[in-house]
Design an enzyme around this catalytic site. Structure first.
Site, PDB file in Angstrom:
ATOM      1  N   SER A   1       0.823  -1.225   0.000  1.00 29.46           N
ATOM      2  CA  SER A   1       0.000   0.000   0.000  1.00 29.46           C
ATOM      3  C   SER A   1       0.849   1.265   0.000  1.00 29.46           C
ATOM      4  CB  SER A   1      -0.930   0.012   1.220  1.00 29.46           C
ATOM      5  OG  SER A   1      -0.192  -0.126   2.417  1.00 29.46           O
TER       6      SER A   1
ATOM      7  N   ASN B   1      -2.424  -2.053  13.395  1.00 28.61           N
ATOM      8  CA  ASN B   1      -3.880  -1.867  13.316  1.00 28.61           C
ATOM      9  C   ASN B   1      -4.314  -0.566  13.997  1.00 28.61           C
ATOM     10  OD1 ASN B   1      -3.757  -4.313  12.103  1.00 28.61           O
ATOM     11  ND2 ASN B   1      -4.849  -5.455  13.691  1.00 28.61           N
TER      12      ASN B   1
ATOM     13  N   THR C   1     -39.884  25.833  -9.604  1.00 31.28           N
ATOM     14  CA  THR C   1     -40.141  24.452  -9.192  1.00 31.28           C
ATOM     15  C   THR C   1     -40.347  23.696 -10.504  1.00 31.28           C
ATOM     16  OG1 THR C   1     -42.538  24.717  -9.056  1.00 31.28           O
ATOM     17  CG2 THR C   1     -41.305  25.144  -7.028  1.00 31.28           C
ATOM     18  N   HIS C   2     -39.939  22.447 -10.532  1.00 30.64           N
ATOM     19  CA  HIS C   2     -40.007  21.640 -11.763  1.00 30.64           C
ATOM     20  C   HIS C   2     -39.278  22.332 -12.925  1.00 30.64           C
ATOM     21  CE1 HIS C   2     -43.347  19.410  -9.753  1.00 30.64           C
ATOM     22  NE2 HIS C   2     -43.670  20.618  -9.339  1.00 30.64           N
TER      23      HIS C   2
ATOM     24  N   SER D   1     -14.239  26.450 -27.712  1.00 29.96           N
ATOM     25  CA  SER D   1     -14.300  25.202 -28.483  1.00 29.96           C
ATOM     26  C   SER D   1     -13.197  25.222 -29.526  1.00 29.96           C
ATOM     27  CB  SER D   1     -15.664  25.099 -29.167  1.00 29.96           C
ATOM     28  OG  SER D   1     -15.581  24.272 -30.312  1.00 29.96           O
TER      29      SER D   1
ATOM     30  N   LYS E   1     -18.134  29.713 -29.093  1.00 34.50           N
ATOM     31  CA  LYS E   1     -18.493  29.074 -27.820  1.00 34.50           C
ATOM     32  C   LYS E   1     -17.774  29.646 -26.607  1.00 34.50           C
ATOM     33  CE  LYS E   1     -20.927  26.034 -27.243  1.00 34.50           C
ATOM     34  NZ  LYS E   1     -20.726  24.602 -27.364  1.00 34.50           N
TER      35      LYS E   1
ATOM     36  N   ASN F   1     -17.840  28.010 -22.902  1.00 32.12           N
ATOM     37  CA  ASN F   1     -18.431  26.877 -22.185  1.00 32.12           C
ATOM     38  C   ASN F   1     -18.138  26.916 -20.683  1.00 32.12           C
ATOM     39  OD1 ASN F   1     -19.402  25.757 -24.617  1.00 32.12           O
ATOM     40  ND2 ASN F   1     -17.416  24.823 -25.028  1.00 32.12           N
TER      41      ASN F   1
ATOM     42  N   GLU G   1     -19.114  22.410 -14.943  1.00 33.71           N
ATOM     43  CA  GLU G   1     -19.390  21.038 -15.378  1.00 33.71           C
ATOM     44  C   GLU G   1     -18.452  20.051 -14.691  1.00 33.71           C
ATOM     45  OE1 GLU G   1     -20.938  21.707 -19.932  1.00 33.71           O
ATOM     46  OE2 GLU G   1     -18.854  22.096 -19.491  1.00 33.71           O
TER      47      GLU G   1
ATOM     48  N   TYR H   1     -10.033  -6.398  12.863  1.00 31.41           N
ATOM     49  CA  TYR H   1      -9.303  -5.931  11.671  1.00 31.41           C
ATOM     50  C   TYR H   1      -9.273  -7.001  10.592  1.00 31.41           C
ATOM     51  CZ  TYR H   1      -5.672  -4.285   8.528  1.00 31.41           C
ATOM     52  OH  TYR H   1      -4.997  -3.883   7.404  1.00 31.41           O
TER      53      TYR H   1
ATOM     54  N   GLN I   1      -7.438  -1.860   4.535  1.00 33.42           N
ATOM     55  CA  GLN I   1      -6.401  -1.082   3.856  1.00 33.42           C
ATOM     56  C   GLN I   1      -7.014  -0.280   2.700  1.00 33.42           C
ATOM     57  OE1 GLN I   1      -2.389  -2.811   3.326  1.00 33.42           O
ATOM     58  NE2 GLN I   1      -2.830  -2.731   1.146  1.00 33.42           N
TER      59      GLN I   1
ATOM     60  N   LYS J   1      -8.195   4.015   2.594  1.00 38.16           N
ATOM     61  CA  LYS J   1      -7.468   5.275   2.445  1.00 38.16           C
ATOM     62  C   LYS J   1      -7.676   5.969   1.097  1.00 38.16           C
ATOM     63  CE  LYS J   1      -4.313   2.925   4.481  1.00 38.16           C
ATOM     64  NZ  LYS J   1      -5.210   2.238   5.445  1.00 38.16           N
TER      65      LYS J   1
HETATM   66  N1  ARG Z   1      -1.309  -1.410   5.545  1.00 43.70           N
HETATM   67  C1  ARG Z   1      -2.245  -1.865   6.530  1.00 43.70           C
HETATM   68  C2  ARG Z   1      -3.548  -1.051   6.400  1.00 43.70           C
HETATM   69  O1  ARG Z   1      -3.517  -0.037   5.819  1.00 43.70           O
HETATM   70  C3  ARG Z   1      -1.686  -1.670   7.892  1.00 43.70           C
HETATM   71  C4  ARG Z   1      -2.230  -2.617   8.894  1.00 43.70           C
HETATM   72  C5  ARG Z   1      -1.693  -3.970   8.657  1.00 43.70           C
HETATM   73  N2  ARG Z   1      -2.170  -4.877   9.666  1.00 43.70           N
HETATM   74  C6  ARG Z   1      -2.189  -6.173   9.443  1.00 43.70           C
HETATM   75  N3  ARG Z   1      -2.686  -6.887  10.418  1.00 43.70           N
HETATM   76  N4  ARG Z   1      -1.801  -6.709   8.341  1.00 43.70           N
HETATM   77  O2  ARG Z   1      -4.591  -1.434   6.888  1.00 43.70           O
END
Ligand code: ARG
Length: 466
Positions: free
Chosen positions: A28, A115, A160-161, A282, A288, A290, A295, A322, A327, A330
């Protein structure tokens, strides 16, 4: 292990290492390196906790904290990550620590699990990100209120609408969005309060076996308090979902506002101009102009709503506590944060350039018979039962449409002659600016109420984003 060699935080019970495909599939670092600064700050606080718990001496703690100080600076440059193929940011930081302080680095993870560390890092990051978003909401609302005041008193048709419904003041319309974004700010603050608890001391799931003063760690990192249950810490991400929901609703409001301004600035509505700086041309059609900025804001909703859905689905069905699935929490957070912050900065810039052309919406409000409700209500005020008044005003509209008459064509004499319930004085209501004066209830579009609401909104700016 010699310095620079690959560090693994868990290899002891394995006879052989991870396969190349598993390593690249599960790593990761390419995204969680964004948490490096938070990870280092968390580890500095943890080093101080280890000293308080008697696991590190003062000089060991000093050595670690100093090495981390330097690492915070180094981690801001791409060179820090060059060639790194660590499993995640936590492993990277410990490897780098080992390179700097040698064997002492082995003590930093005493009684700590990744964790809880991942929960800590993400909370630290999110807390700062929310503060940034709230500052951007505030900056945008400053522009929105300035825009409301630039065209104070302009009459526009409320829809409205997407059909012209009743005349309202321009600033009443702007203040409707002010309310939505003020609630978005509030939701972000509420999400922040749930994020702002320190999970350290929770261990992998069962609580640390070392006598950490959890309150002291929380205070060290500026948290408002500590989490209450170690299993909850490694098992749940609802605080991240709270943020994603707040971000999604904010994005939804940005999208609706964008849609409005795309319409209002079109040739069909033609009552608003957008600045050259926030529009594009454009490559083929020379005439144009735009509304790409708006958008794109509308379009970026897909990523933000997708992030909320993504994390919902990721967490659903994972058994306590966990699981590596987590993971995947994020990237949705990073995507949502980048998109809402970028969109907020963009909409503030667009708002700065918006110019209302007040004659056009005023005329749109008039010719469309948006004043019909005012007429019906005036009849009801004079004693005609509302159902009857509604029917009579409808007849007046129908008659006008059949005979090509606009509201302004109704003189007091003509109106009084139309039906006995009508009075000549009611002809004043054919001006869209007139009937709205009766909408005096709190929250209504009567000019006095709107002036008060505008003043109140300006005062409320003090409480937004703080
Ligand atoms: N890279 C892991 C995550 O983002 C870290 C935690 C890893 N823990 C484990 N028990 N493998 O969740």
């Amino acid at each position: 292990m010699s310095t620079g060699e690959k560090l693994q935080l868990w290899g002891g019970r394995f006879e052989s290492g991870p396969s190349a495909i598993f390593e690249s599939f599960s790593g990761s670092l390419h995204f969680d390196k964004r948490l490096a600064d938070c990870d280092i700050r968390g580890s500095q606080a943890f080093a101080r906790a280890l000293e308080r718990a008697g696991i590190l001496t003062a000089s060991e703690r000093e050595q670690l904290v100093t090495a981390f100080d330097q690492m915070r600076i180094d981690a801001r440059t791409p060179a820090f990550y060059e060639g790194a193929n660590d499993e995640d940011v936590h492993t990277l930081i410990i490897r780098k620590l080992k390179e700097r302080v040698g064997g002492l680095a082995g003590k930093i993870h005493t009684g700590r699990s990744r964790n809880e560390q991942v929960s800590l890092d993400t909370r630290l990051w999110l807390r700062e990100t929310i503060d940034e978003s709230r500052a951007l909401v505030k900056a945008f609302l400053t522009e929105l209120l300035a825009l409301a005041r630039r065209h104070q008193g302009a009459v526009i048709p409320g829809y409205t609408h997407l059909r012209r419904a009743q005349p309202v003041l321009w600033e009443h319309y702007c203040l409707a969005y002010f309310e939505m974004f003020a609630r978005d700010d509030e939701r972000l603050a509420q999400a922040r309060a749930r994020v702002n608890l320190c999970p350290l001391g929770s261990g992998a799931l069962a609580g640390s076996g070392f006598p950490f003063d959890r309150e002291a760690i929380a205070a060290d990192l500026g948290f408002a308090g500590i989490t209450r249950n170690s299993m909850d810490v490694s098992g749940d991400r609802d605080w991240a979902l709270d943020y994603l929901y707040a971000a999604s609703t904010l994005m939804l409001h940005l999208s609706r506002l964008s849609e409005d301004w795309i319409l209002y600035s079109s040739d069909e509505f033609a009552w608003m101009d957008l600045g050259d700086g926030v529009t594009s041309g454009s490559s083929l059609m020379p005439q144009k102009k735009n509304p790409d900025s708006l958008e794109l804001i509308r379009g970026k909703c897909g990523r933000v709503f997708g992030s909320l859905t993504s994390l919902f689905v990721t967490v659903k069905g994972t058994p306590m506590t966990y699981n590596r699935d987590m993971q995947e929490d994020k990237e949705p957070l990073f995507i949502a944060a980048d998109q809402i912050n970028g969109s907020l900065a963009m909409i503030a810039e667009v708002a700065r350039t918006v110019v209302l052309k007040p004659a056009a919406p005023a005329e749109a409000a008039e010719v469309s018979w948006a004043v019909a409700t005012d007429v019906a209500e005036a009849l009801a005020r004079n004693g005609t039962p509302f159902h009857e008044a509604h029917k009579l005003a409808g007849r007046l509209v129908l008659h006008s449409l059949r005979n090509g008459m606009k509201p302004a064509d109704w003189t007091p004499e003509k109106l009084a002659a139309f039906a006995p319930e009508f009075t000549g004085a009611m002809a004043a209501l054919m001006d869209p600016a007139e009937g709205m004066k009766s909408r005096q209830v709190p929250g209504g579009t009567a000019p006095e109420r709107v002036a008060e609401a505008l003043a109140e909104a300006l005062a409320r700016m003090e409480t937004i984003g703080v």
